[in-house]
Design a protein around this motif. Structure first.
Motif, PDB file in Angstrom:
ATOM      1  N   GLU A  44       1.067  -1.027   0.392  1.00  0.00           N
ATOM      2  CA  GLU A  44       0.062  -0.208   0.222  1.00  0.00           C
ATOM      3  C   GLU A  44       1.028   1.320   0.123  1.00  0.00           C
ATOM      4  OE1 GLU A  44      -3.272  -0.388  -0.045  1.00  0.00           O
ATOM      5  OE2 GLU A  44      -3.967  -1.929   0.680  1.00  0.00           O
ATOM      6  N   ILE A  45       1.890   0.995   0.591  1.00  0.00           N
ATOM      7  CA  ILE A  45       2.614   2.305   0.969  1.00  0.00           C
ATOM      8  C   ILE A  45       3.543   2.691  -0.483  1.00  0.00           C
ATOM      9  CG2 ILE A  45       5.124   3.270   2.088  1.00  0.00           C
ATOM     10  CD1 ILE A  45       2.040   3.628   3.533  1.00  0.00           C
ATOM     11  N   ILE A  46       4.307   1.295  -0.502  1.00  0.00           N
ATOM     12  CA  ILE A  46       5.066   1.847  -2.024  1.00  0.00           C
ATOM     13  C   ILE A  46       3.964   1.737  -3.490  1.00  0.00           C
ATOM     14  CG2 ILE A  46       6.551   0.736  -3.981  1.00  0.00           C
ATOM     15  CD1 ILE A  46       8.005   0.836  -1.078  1.00  0.00           C
ATOM     16  N   GLY A  47       3.014   1.254  -3.421  1.00  0.00           N
ATOM     17  CA  GLY A  47       1.813   1.644  -3.997  1.00  0.00           C
ATOM     18  C   GLY A  47       1.610   2.946  -4.422  1.00  0.00           C
ATOM     19  N   MET A  48       2.015   4.185  -3.648  1.00  0.00           N
ATOM     20  CA  MET A  48       1.430   5.152  -3.511  1.00  0.00           C
ATOM     21  C   MET A  48       1.997   6.235  -4.308  1.00  0.00           C
ATOM     22  SD  MET A  48       1.065   6.020   0.833  1.00  0.00           S
ATOM     23  CE  MET A  48       1.197   7.909   0.669  1.00  0.00           C
ATOM     24  N   GLN A  49       3.740   5.541  -4.516  1.00  0.00           N
ATOM     25  CA  GLN A  49       4.247   6.319  -5.959  1.00  0.00           C
ATOM     26  C   GLN A  49       3.786   6.313  -7.632  1.00  0.00           C
ATOM     27  OE1 GLN A  49       8.484   5.315  -5.402  1.00  0.00           O
ATOM     28  NE2 GLN A  49       7.859   4.237  -2.757  1.00  0.00           N
ATOM     29  N   PRO A  50       3.530   5.562  -7.609  1.00  0.00           N
ATOM     30  CA  PRO A  50       3.842   5.418  -9.097  1.00  0.00           C
ATOM     31  C   PRO A  50       2.428   6.381  -9.544  1.00  0.00           C
ATOM     32  CG  PRO A  50       3.009   3.560  -9.243  1.00  0.00           C
ATOM     33  CD  PRO A  50       3.747   4.088  -7.360  1.00  0.00           C
ATOM     34  N   GLU A  51       0.725   6.520  -8.871  1.00  0.00           N
ATOM     35  CA  GLU A  51      -0.119   7.455  -8.688  1.00  0.00           C
ATOM     36  C   GLU A  51       0.642   8.866  -8.321  1.00  0.00           C
ATOM     37  OE1 GLU A  51      -3.869   5.534  -9.109  1.00  0.00           O
ATOM     38  OE2 GLU A  51      -2.964   4.468  -6.956  1.00  0.00           O
ATOM     39  N   ALA A  52       1.270   9.015  -7.069  1.00  0.00           N
ATOM     40  CA  ALA A  52       1.708  10.342  -6.932  1.00  0.00           C
ATOM     41  C   ALA A  52       2.273  11.030  -7.496  1.00  0.00           C
ATOM     42  CB  ALA A  52       2.217   9.706  -5.429  1.00  0.00           C
ATOM     43  N   ASN A  53       2.947  10.392  -8.825  1.00  0.00           N
ATOM     44  CA  ASN A  53       3.720  11.100  -9.617  1.00  0.00           C
ATOM     45  C   ASN A  53       2.776  11.543 -11.046  1.00  0.00           C
ATOM     46  OD1 ASN A  53       6.461  10.621 -10.772  1.00  0.00           O
ATOM     47  ND2 ASN A  53       6.053   9.084 -11.727  1.00  0.00           N
ATOM     48  N   TRP A  54       2.196  11.192 -10.399  1.00  0.00           N
ATOM     49  CA  TRP A  54       1.116  11.910 -11.586  1.00  0.00           C
ATOM     50  C   TRP A  54       0.285  13.643 -10.895  1.00  0.00           C
ATOM     51  CZ3 TRP A  54       0.811  12.116 -17.140  1.00  0.00           C
ATOM     52  CH2 TRP A  54       1.806  11.518 -17.597  1.00  0.00           C
ATOM     53  N   ILE A  55       0.454  13.419  -9.807  1.00  0.00           N
ATOM     54  CA  ILE A  55      -0.527  14.175  -9.143  1.00  0.00           C
ATOM     55  C   ILE A  55      -0.358  15.633 -10.030  1.00  0.00           C
ATOM     56  CG2 ILE A  55      -1.462  15.904  -7.340  1.00  0.00           C
ATOM     57  CD1 ILE A  55      -0.765  12.754  -5.391  1.00  0.00           C
ATOM     58  N   THR A  56       0.668  16.306  -9.864  1.00  0.00           N
ATOM     59  CA  THR A  56       1.489  17.990 -10.350  1.00  0.00           C
ATOM     60  C   THR A  56       0.315  17.578 -12.286  1.00  0.00           C
ATOM     61  OG1 THR A  56       3.148  16.874 -11.161  1.00  0.00           O
ATOM     62  CG2 THR A  56       3.175  18.146  -8.857  1.00  0.00           C
ATOM     63  N   ARG A  57       0.540  16.294 -12.904  1.00  0.00           N
ATOM     64  CA  ARG A  57      -0.032  16.451 -14.045  1.00  0.00           C
ATOM     65  C   ARG A  57      -0.952  16.242 -14.607  1.00  0.00           C
ATOM     66  NH1 ARG A  57       4.822  13.160 -16.062  1.00  0.00           N
ATOM     67  NH2 ARG A  57       4.657  12.128 -13.853  1.00  0.00           N
ATOM     68  N   ALA A  58      -2.523  16.188 -13.685  1.00  0.00           N
ATOM     69  CA  ALA A  58      -3.160  15.478 -14.034  1.00  0.00           C
ATOM     70  C   ALA A  58      -4.046  15.994 -14.372  1.00  0.00           C
ATOM     71  CB  ALA A  58      -4.048  15.160 -12.440  1.00  0.00           C
ATOM     72  N   PRO A  59      -4.876  16.404 -16.101  1.00  0.00           N
ATOM     73  CA  PRO A  59      -5.246  17.436 -16.594  1.00  0.00           C
ATOM     74  C   PRO A  59      -6.467  18.610 -16.256  1.00  0.00           C
ATOM     75  CG  PRO A  59      -5.782  14.635 -16.673  1.00  0.00           C
ATOM     76  CD  PRO A  59      -5.292  14.657 -15.619  1.00  0.00           C
ATOM     77  N   SER A  60      -6.951  18.764 -15.001  1.00  0.00           N
ATOM     78  CA  SER A  60      -8.251  19.024 -14.210  1.00  0.00           C
ATOM     79  C   SER A  60      -8.031  18.639 -12.589  1.00  0.00           C
ATOM     80  CB  SER A  60      -9.372  18.775 -15.222  1.00  0.00           C
ATOM     81  OG  SER A  60     -10.050  18.158 -14.084  1.00  0.00           O
ATOM     82  N   LEU A  61      -8.374  20.421 -12.785  1.00  0.00           N
ATOM     83  CA  LEU A  61      -8.176  20.522 -10.961  1.00  0.00           C
ATOM     84  C   LEU A  61      -9.998  19.407 -10.064  1.00  0.00           C
ATOM     85  CD1 LEU A  61      -7.481  21.571  -8.860  1.00  0.00           C
ATOM     86  CD2 LEU A  61     -10.064  22.885  -8.874  1.00  0.00           C
ATOM     87  N   LYS A  62     -10.834  19.017 -11.021  1.00  0.00           N
ATOM     88  CA  LYS A  62     -10.783  17.704  -9.886  1.00  0.00           C
ATOM     89  C   LYS A  62     -10.296  16.186 -10.218  1.00  0.00           C
ATOM     90  CE  LYS A  62     -15.182  15.280 -11.429  1.00  0.00           C
ATOM     91  NZ  LYS A  62     -16.316  15.567 -12.797  1.00  0.00           N
ATOM     92  N   ARG A  63     -10.057  16.482 -11.588  1.00  0.00           N
ATOM     93  CA  ARG A  63      -8.541  15.264 -11.373  1.00  0.00           C
ATOM     94  C   ARG A  63      -8.060  14.658 -10.794  1.00  0.00           C
ATOM     95  NH1 ARG A  63     -11.493  11.594 -14.022  1.00  0.00           N
ATOM     96  NH2 ARG A  63     -12.854  12.294 -16.540  1.00  0.00           N
ATOM     97  N   LYS A  64      -7.278  16.264 -10.474  1.00  0.00           N
ATOM     98  CA  LYS A  64      -6.197  16.143  -9.288  1.00  0.00           C
ATOM     99  C   LYS A  64      -6.731  16.334  -7.499  1.00  0.00           C
ATOM    100  CE  LYS A  64      -3.425  19.907  -9.967  1.00  0.00           C
ATOM    101  NZ  LYS A  64      -1.826  19.939 -10.237  1.00  0.00           N
ATOM    102  N   ALA A  65      -7.880  16.627  -7.804  1.00  0.00           N
ATOM    103  CA  ALA A  65      -8.323  16.550  -6.177  1.00  0.00           C
ATOM    104  C   ALA A  65      -9.056  14.594  -6.046  1.00  0.00           C
ATOM    105  CB  ALA A  65      -9.381  17.186  -6.058  1.00  0.00           C
ATOM    106  N   ILE A  66      -9.357  14.429  -7.202  1.00  0.00           N
ATOM    107  CA  ILE A  66      -9.186  12.969  -6.594  1.00  0.00           C
ATOM    108  C   ILE A  66      -7.851  12.430  -6.657  1.00  0.00           C
ATOM    109  CG2 ILE A  66     -10.688  10.861  -7.637  1.00  0.00           C
ATOM    110  CD1 ILE A  66     -12.884  12.631  -9.206  1.00  0.00           C
ATOM    111  N   LEU A  67      -7.637  12.895  -7.388  1.00  0.00           N
ATOM    112  CA  LEU A  67      -6.141  11.570  -7.122  1.00  0.00           C
ATOM    113  C   LEU A  67      -5.373  11.909  -5.871  1.00  0.00           C
ATOM    114  CD1 LEU A  67      -4.099   9.831  -9.331  1.00  0.00           C
ATOM    115  CD2 LEU A  67      -3.153  11.175  -9.885  1.00  0.00           C
TER     116      LEU A  67
END
Ligand code: ACO
Length: 311
Positions: A44-67
């Motif tokens: 669970e903890i290591i699994g945060m990394q691949p997605e955390a890596n995309w938070i700044t590049r999420a395509p909208s504010l809504k997608r960013k908040a969800i991620l």
């Protein structure tokens, strides 16, 4: 008649009751649970990394908040699971030391790169989907604290899976390029997701004993087949092609059978030689070091609270 500890334990398992932290249990049962629950927590903890890596590049504010919320949930699951392992006498520090020393396992799936935004869809849908398939069975595992942790975790994972599906659906129905991006992401994540269920039953050293203790309720291969069966109609709904040309429906069992899986790739990853093993571990150690001041501050605060004279 008076019965010994082992008999009481055996009867509890036989009756499908839960083993609780204060109950007597065989040492090997305790060790197996600490192994599985701590591996699960590390995942669970290591699994945060691949997605955390995309938070700044999420395509909208809504997608960013969800991620952000999704990645935070995974962190919460890790803490929840470390707590469950602690009820067995394992210390959180030791578990983390083992992870940071490269001696503990975490799920193979998190050693693959997340290349595009569509990967956020594929991870949510396929990776969390596979995790749910495994964890729904674990809601009936014989150790009480682990089983109860799974109930809440499954609810949150279901939301994660839906958000992944919805990302892929939007892309699949988008431009030709977006559709292709979605297809490429599921092409890359589908087989690694099938490996999450572990080696084939015949090559799974822990299964027989874990099934006897009802820690595992359903075998690796059976869970894998159930997952594939769930994927078939969902791929169709997404308008994407299942990257499994040898997939077949078994008329006798009424189940879908996946084509061959490259177990050499799985073993390479378990040996630490996957595409991103080194990078994931480097990031984890750095995050732990950078968080030292938070742990120090929390410990100092807790100390002050106990030292304060009673009102
Ligand atoms: N990734 C890494 N290691 C794995 C994987 C995998 N996908 N599958 C199996 N292994 C390891 C096992 O941990 C075991 O190693 P060990 O004996 O050195 O500890 C070895 O391969 C042999 O496998 P099994 O005998 O089948 O092991 P086990 O009975 O523990 O079954 C399984 C493996 C199904 C993963 C089980 O441990 C389990 O259900 N764990 C809880 C779920 C979990 O960890 N999920 C994390 C993934 S996703 C998520 O939730 C974020």
């Amino acid at each position: 008649p008076p019965r010994d500890d082992q008999q009481v334990f055996d009867a509890l398992i036989e009756a499908d009751s839960r083993v609780e932290p204060r109950d007597w249990m065989p040492d090997a049962y305790r060790r197996t649970l600490v192994r599985q629950i701590s591996q699960h927590a590390h995942s669970e903890i290591i699994g945060m990394q691949p997605e955390a890596n995309w938070i700044t590049r999420a395509p909208s504010l809504k997608r960013k908040a969800i991620l952000i919320a999704k990645v935070q949930d995974e962190g919460g699951h890790g803490l929840y699971l470390y707590s469950a392992a602690q009820t067995l006498g394992a210390s959180r520090e030791d578990m983390l030391d083992q992870l940071h020393a490269g001696k503990a396992r975490y799920s193979s799936i998190f050693n693959y790169p997340a290349r595009t935004w569509a990967d956020m869809g594929a991870i949510g849908w396929l990776v969390d989907g596979a995790a749910i398939c495994n964890q729904v069975a674990l809601c009936r595992t014989s150790y009480g604290p682990y089983a109860r942790a799974m109930v809440r975790i499954c609810k949150e994972e279901s939301f994660h899976q839906r958000q992944g599906f919805e990302i892929l659906l939007a892309l699949s129905r988008g431009t030709e390029e977006q559709h292709q991006m979605a297809q490429d992401a599921v092409d890359r994540w589908y087989r690694p997701a099938l490996m999450m269920f572990g080696p084939p039953d015949a090559e799974s050293p822990n299964s027989r004993q874990s099934m006897a203790w009802k820690i595992k309720r359903v075998s690796n291969d059976e869970l894998r087949r159930r997952f594939v069966g769930m994927c078939v109609p969902q791929f169709e709904a997404l308008g994407l092609t299942m990257p499994d040309p040898e997939l077949r429906f078994d008329e006798e069992t009424g189940q879908w059978e996946p084509g061959p899986i490259d177990w050499d790739e799985f073993h390479e990853i378990l040996a630490g030689r996957g595409p991103l093993n080194a990078e994931r571990m480097r990031r984890r150690r750095a995050a732990h070091d950078e968080g030292a001041w938070v742990r120090d501050a929390a410990a100092a605060y807790a100390r002050k609270q106990t030292e304060r004279p009673a009102p």
